[in-house]
Design an enzyme around this catalytic site. Structure first.
Site, PDB file in Angstrom:
ATOM      1  N   TYR A  38       0.830  -1.209   0.000  1.00  0.00           N
ATOM      2  CA  TYR A  38       0.000   0.000   0.000  1.00  0.00           C
ATOM      3  C   TYR A  38       0.863   1.256   0.000  1.00  0.00           C
ATOM      4  CZ  TYR A  38      -3.862  -3.032   1.581  1.00  0.00           C
ATOM      5  OH  TYR A  38      -4.813  -4.004   1.701  1.00  0.00           O
ATOM      6  N   HIS A 198     -12.198   3.086   6.522  1.00  0.00           N
ATOM      7  CA  HIS A 198     -10.965   2.372   6.198  1.00  0.00           C
ATOM      8  C   HIS A 198     -10.459   1.517   7.365  1.00  0.00           C
ATOM      9  CE1 HIS A 198     -10.243   5.232   2.678  1.00  0.00           C
ATOM     10  NE2 HIS A 198     -10.188   4.028   2.168  1.00  0.00           N
ATOM     11  N   ARG A 228      -6.388   6.671  -8.725  1.00  0.00           N
ATOM     12  CA  ARG A 228      -5.510   5.655  -8.159  1.00  0.00           C
ATOM     13  C   ARG A 228      -6.057   4.289  -8.532  1.00  0.00           C
ATOM     14  NH1 ARG A 228      -7.259   3.183  -3.331  1.00  0.00           N
ATOM     15  NH2 ARG A 228      -5.102   2.634  -2.893  1.00  0.00           N
ATOM     16  N   ASN A 230      -6.687   0.298  -7.260  1.00  0.00           N
ATOM     17  CA  ASN A 230      -6.750  -0.642  -6.162  1.00  0.00           C
ATOM     18  C   ASN A 230      -7.027  -2.007  -6.790  1.00  0.00           C
ATOM     19  OD1 ASN A 230      -6.802  -1.218  -3.329  1.00  0.00           O
ATOM     20  ND2 ASN A 230      -8.987  -1.637  -3.580  1.00  0.00           N
ATOM     21  N   GLU A 270      -9.698  -1.857  -9.599  1.00  0.00           N
ATOM     22  CA  GLU A 270     -10.564  -0.687  -9.506  1.00  0.00           C
ATOM     23  C   GLU A 270      -9.782   0.551  -9.914  1.00  0.00           C
ATOM     24  OE1 GLU A 270     -13.196  -2.365  -5.733  1.00  0.00           O
ATOM     25  OE2 GLU A 270     -11.766  -0.762  -5.399  1.00  0.00           O
ATOM     26  N   TYR A 321      -6.458 -10.161   4.219  1.00  0.00           N
ATOM     27  CA  TYR A 321      -7.473  -9.107   4.132  1.00  0.00           C
ATOM     28  C   TYR A 321      -8.244  -9.185   2.814  1.00  0.00           C
ATOM     29  CZ  TYR A 321      -9.519  -4.531   3.312  1.00  0.00           C
ATOM     30  OH  TYR A 321     -10.389  -3.536   2.991  1.00  0.00           O
ATOM     31  N   LYS A 322      -7.544  -9.465   1.732  1.00  0.00           N
ATOM     32  CA  LYS A 322      -8.196  -9.527   0.425  1.00  0.00           C
ATOM     33  C   LYS A 322      -8.921 -10.862   0.202  1.00  0.00           C
ATOM     34  CE  LYS A 322      -4.744  -6.460  -1.741  1.00  0.00           C
ATOM     35  NZ  LYS A 322      -5.489  -5.390  -2.420  1.00  0.00           N
TER      36      LYS A 322
HETATM   37  C1  HEM Z   1     -12.530   9.267  -0.657  1.00  0.00           C
HETATM   38  C2  HEM Z   1     -13.018   8.213  -1.207  1.00  0.00           C
HETATM   39  C3  HEM Z   1     -12.726   6.810  -0.758  1.00  0.00           C
HETATM   40  C4  HEM Z   1     -13.666   5.904  -0.386  1.00  0.00           C
HETATM   41  C5  HEM Z   1     -15.186   6.131  -0.338  1.00  0.00           C
HETATM   42  C6  HEM Z   1     -12.970   4.687  -0.032  1.00  0.00           C
HETATM   43  C7  HEM Z   1     -13.598   3.544   0.436  1.00  0.00           C
HETATM   44  C8  HEM Z   1     -12.963   2.376   0.779  1.00  0.00           C
HETATM   45  C9  HEM Z   1     -13.620   1.219   1.320  1.00  0.00           C
HETATM   46  C10 HEM Z   1     -15.106   1.128   1.641  1.00  0.00           C
HETATM   47  C11 HEM Z   1     -12.689   0.250   1.503  1.00  0.00           C
HETATM   48  C12 HEM Z   1     -12.936  -1.151   2.065  1.00  0.00           C
HETATM   49  C13 HEM Z   1     -12.664  -1.196   3.541  1.00  0.00           C
HETATM   50  C14 HEM Z   1     -13.185  -2.471   4.191  1.00  0.00           C
HETATM   51  O1  HEM Z   1     -12.467  -3.488   4.207  1.00  0.00           O
HETATM   52  O2  HEM Z   1     -14.318  -2.464   4.699  1.00  0.00           O
HETATM   53  C15 HEM Z   1     -11.430   0.802   1.061  1.00  0.00           C
HETATM   54  C16 HEM Z   1     -10.227   0.122   1.055  1.00  0.00           C
HETATM   55  C17 HEM Z   1      -9.010   0.727   0.783  1.00  0.00           C
HETATM   56  N1  HEM Z   1      -8.798   2.059   0.489  1.00  0.00           N
HETATM   57 FE1  HEM Z   1     -10.201   3.467   0.192  1.00  0.00          FE
HETATM   58  N2  HEM Z   1     -11.629   4.868  -0.194  1.00  0.00           N
HETATM   59  C18 HEM Z   1     -11.429   6.158  -0.632  1.00  0.00           C
HETATM   60  C19 HEM Z   1     -10.230   6.728  -0.921  1.00  0.00           C
HETATM   61  C20 HEM Z   1      -9.012   6.121  -0.767  1.00  0.00           C
HETATM   62  C21 HEM Z   1      -7.746   6.761  -1.031  1.00  0.00           C
HETATM   63  C22 HEM Z   1      -7.548   8.177  -1.534  1.00  0.00           C
HETATM   64  C23 HEM Z   1      -6.778   5.866  -0.752  1.00  0.00           C
HETATM   65  C24 HEM Z   1      -5.297   6.145  -0.895  1.00  0.00           C
HETATM   66  C25 HEM Z   1      -4.355   5.624  -0.257  1.00  0.00           C
HETATM   67  C26 HEM Z   1      -7.445   4.625  -0.319  1.00  0.00           C
HETATM   68  C27 HEM Z   1      -6.825   3.438   0.029  1.00  0.00           C
HETATM   69  C28 HEM Z   1      -7.460   2.247   0.324  1.00  0.00           C
HETATM   70  C29 HEM Z   1      -6.760   0.977   0.507  1.00  0.00           C
HETATM   71  C30 HEM Z   1      -5.257   0.741   0.411  1.00  0.00           C
HETATM   72  C31 HEM Z   1      -7.737   0.021   0.781  1.00  0.00           C
HETATM   73  C32 HEM Z   1      -7.524  -1.491   0.970  1.00  0.00           C
HETATM   74  C33 HEM Z   1      -7.857  -2.138  -0.345  1.00  0.00           C
HETATM   75  C34 HEM Z   1      -7.432  -3.581  -0.566  1.00  0.00           C
HETATM   76  O3  HEM Z   1      -6.353  -4.012  -0.132  1.00  0.00           O
HETATM   77  O4  HEM Z   1      -8.163  -4.301  -1.275  1.00  0.00           O
HETATM   78  N3  HEM Z   1      -8.792   4.835  -0.340  1.00  0.00           N
HETATM   79  N4  HEM Z   1     -11.624   2.101   0.639  1.00  0.00           N
END
Ligand code: HEM
Lengths: 358, 193
Positions: A38, A198, A228, A230, A270, A321-322
């Site tokens: 990350y 988060h 970005r 994901n 994504e 986690y994934k």
């Molecule tokens: C502002 C809008 C954003 C929304 C609505 C959003 C929403 C989410 C949600 C709902 C999750 C899943 C969490 C769970 O396990 O329940 C997630 C995961 C994550 N988000 Fe965001 N996020 C946003 C922006 C960002 C940004 C700007 C970053 C930049 C670093 C980020 C980094 C991550 C990462 C690293 C994960 C874990 C994903 C994975 O490993 O599959 N997010 N986000």
């Protein structure tokens, strides 16, 4: 790019979704290097990028019609996948305007928008040819649309959409159209702030990733969207991998073998963009989901090898986690023979312009 | 088990009165009071004693408390009373809650509806660690969960109780534990006593 839709494709049942050669080559492959961790991987969302999928503000591809139909099916089963808190009406119209204007500009054969009427030009006509829609409405008057503006327009777009209200130096998840999520629940998360929603992500909080990302987003400016990538993995090309329907798709994770991994295991990417909205000052967060089987992906030799290297060195916390843990060994065994150990160029582009015939 | 890696889990601190000019309302879940705790609260709230109201919810009739005391029987009664508080809340007012998580969050969400902002609410955990669990599949809640795996009151699935917490629901997330391999359910353990 000319668009030939595949309206009969499915994302459930017989899972007939496939990618054409062109769709494979434009895939937003998420790994510039052989290892993944990350980071605050945010860059300007400009009209260029390493593959074609990056190049338009709101991407539409060959799966458009089938994906809109899948969303409609999910909403029929569970209307709670679209939720908007009452104070978000201005942000709803902001979203509708942004999507209609960009889709009409980038895909004039498919969409058109005309504005007529008094000085404000508030009598709009929206034509969506692939879905056979012609809608006359008054911009700003929800009663002139068949449903609220956010639901109306996001039913006609690919990918999920969240809207974050900005207040008290934080972002709040106050609206969403979420039917193709990687295992998180809108019903649980609605109203949460950036750090709360988060909460479950491992390692990133401790590394300061979310603190820096939030700071950056609070300063996001109108007309300067960012993006970005994901990623995660899914078994079968299934859009609805929500926690709500986990009892349906969970068993698929236990069905992967070395023999069937190529067609069953999908990389799920994504392409997330972030847009400041003009009237509401909210942030629109479109989450455009791309699915590709590892068999299709491996037709780009660089990507097959790199995926093997990333997955075999993935921190165990991320794999857990994934949700990959159960089928990662079979996936790695399927990918391993592809990797000849050659040095791979940095960057995510395919580095070829045509796929070898099957 | 009070803290985990998951940061949506609220952190609670010992209550201390803030010397603001407004009204101070302390609501205590009476049956969680351990010996000496009320004396500690009386000390912690001495500075605002004149402006303090204390609601004792399901407390023994003999329990004493600082400030003007009101006795309520159930958390539902306390919720209703909060939502109908006369003249609403002002920005200098403070709400202090002490009790189990389901108790505190029931009242915090009611206070939110009555116009109190989260920045005006303080919480101190006391008593059992039992949880309210929200099922991600049927969206029903199950109360008084003390085990790592709970049977959903709505759909009867075996739910793994995660640390992910929603303030709006006052509940932790429950996810079907044997969705991938039906019947593969780990040992239940009492971890939220
Ligand atoms: C502002 C809008 C954003 C929304 C609505 C959003 C929403 C989410 C949600 C709902 C999750 C899943 C969490 C769970 O396990 O329940 C997630 C995961 C994550 N988000 Fe965001 N996020 C946003 C922006 C960002 C940004 C700007 C970053 C930049 C670093 C980020 C980094 C991550 C990462 C690293 C994960 C874990 C994903 C994975 O490993 O599959 N997010 N986000």
């Amino acid at each position: 790019m000319s668009l030939v839709f595949k309206p009969e494709e499915t994302f459930r049942g017989d899972y007939s979704y496939r990618n054409s050669d062109a769709a494979i080559l434009r895939f937003p492959f998420p790994f510039p290097e052989d290892r993944y961790m990350y980071s605050v991987n945010i860059e300007p969302h400009v009209r260029s990028g390493p593959t074609d999928a990056f190049c338009r503000p709101f991407d539409i591809d060959e799966h458009y019609i089938a994906e809109c139909r899948d969303r409609a099916l999910t909403l029929e089963l569970d209307p709670g996948r679209c939720q908007v808190l009452p104070h978000m009406m201005a942000a709803q119209w902001d979203t509708l305007e942004l999507l209609m204007e960009n889709l009409a500009a980038d895909y004039p054969e498919q969409f058109s928008l005309t504005k007529e009427g008094d000085v404000f030009g508030s009598r709009w006509t929206w034509i969506n040819r692939p879905l056979g829609i012609e809608q006359h409405f008054i911009f700003g008057d929800p009663d002139t649309l068949p449903c609220e503006p956010f639901e109306y327009i996001t039913r006609q777009a690919q990918g999920d959409f969240a809207i974050c209200d900005q207040r008290e130096d934080n972002l709040y998840l106050d609206a969403g159209m979420i039917t193709s999520q990687a295992d998180w629940s809108l019903a649980f998360n609605v109203g949460m702030n950036f750090m709360e929603w988060h909460g479950p992500v491992p390692l990133a909080h401790q590394a300061g990733v979310f603190e820096r990302a939030l700071k950056y987003l609070l300063m996001l400016r109108l007309g300067q969207p960012v993006r970005r990538l994901n990623w995660t993995m899914s078994i079968n090309p299934r859009l609805d991998t929500s926690p709500e329907s986990y009892p349906e798709w969970g068993p698929d994770r236990a069905s992967v073998t070395v023999e069937n991994a190529g067609g069953k295991v999908h990389l799920r990417v994504e392409l997330q963009t972030l847009w400041r909205l003009p009237r509401s000052n909210a942030i629109l967060f479109p989450i455009r989901c791309f699915l590709i089987s590892i068999e299709e992906l491996a037709r780009v030799p660089k990507w097959g090898k790199r995926l093997y290297r990333v997955l075999s060195s993935l921190p165990p916390e991320l794999a857990e986690y994934k949700g990959l843990t159960r089928y990662l060994p079979a996936t790695l065994a399927w990918l391993a023979p592809l990797d000849d150990g050659a040095q791979l160029a940095t960057g995510i582009g395919p580095d070829i312009t045509e796929l070898a015939p099957l | 088990m009070m803290q985990s890696q998951i940061v949506s889990r609220p952190r609670y601190r010992d209550l201390a009165a803030e010397d603001t000019a407004g009204a101070h309302l302390l609501i205590v879940e009476g049956d969680t009071l351990a010996a000496g705790q009320m004396a500690a609260l009386a000390t912690a709230f001495a500075v605002v004693a004149e402006r303090l109201q204390t609601w004792l919810v399901s407390a023994p009739a003999t329990a004493l408390a600082p400030g003007r005391v009101r006795r309520l029987h159930t958390v539902e009664e306390a919720r209703t009373a909060l939502e109908h508080i006369e003249d609403g809340f002002g920005i200098a007012d403070r709400l202090y809650l002490q009790g189990t998580e389901p108790f505190m969050w029931s009242l915090a969400t009611a206070a939110g509806r009555a116009g109190l902002s989260p920045t005006q609410i303080r919480m101190q955990h006391a008593g059992s660690l039992k949880r309210r669990v929200w099922c991600t599949h049927c969206h029903q809640t199950t109360e008084n969960v003390t085990t790592n795996i709970a049977t959903c009151a709505g759909c009867a699935r075996a739910l793994l109780v995660r640390d992910h917490f929603s303030r709006r629901l006052g509940a932790f997330m429950g996810v079907m534990v044997d969705a991938e391999v039906p019947g593969e359910v780990p040992q239940r353990e009492e971890v939220f006593r």
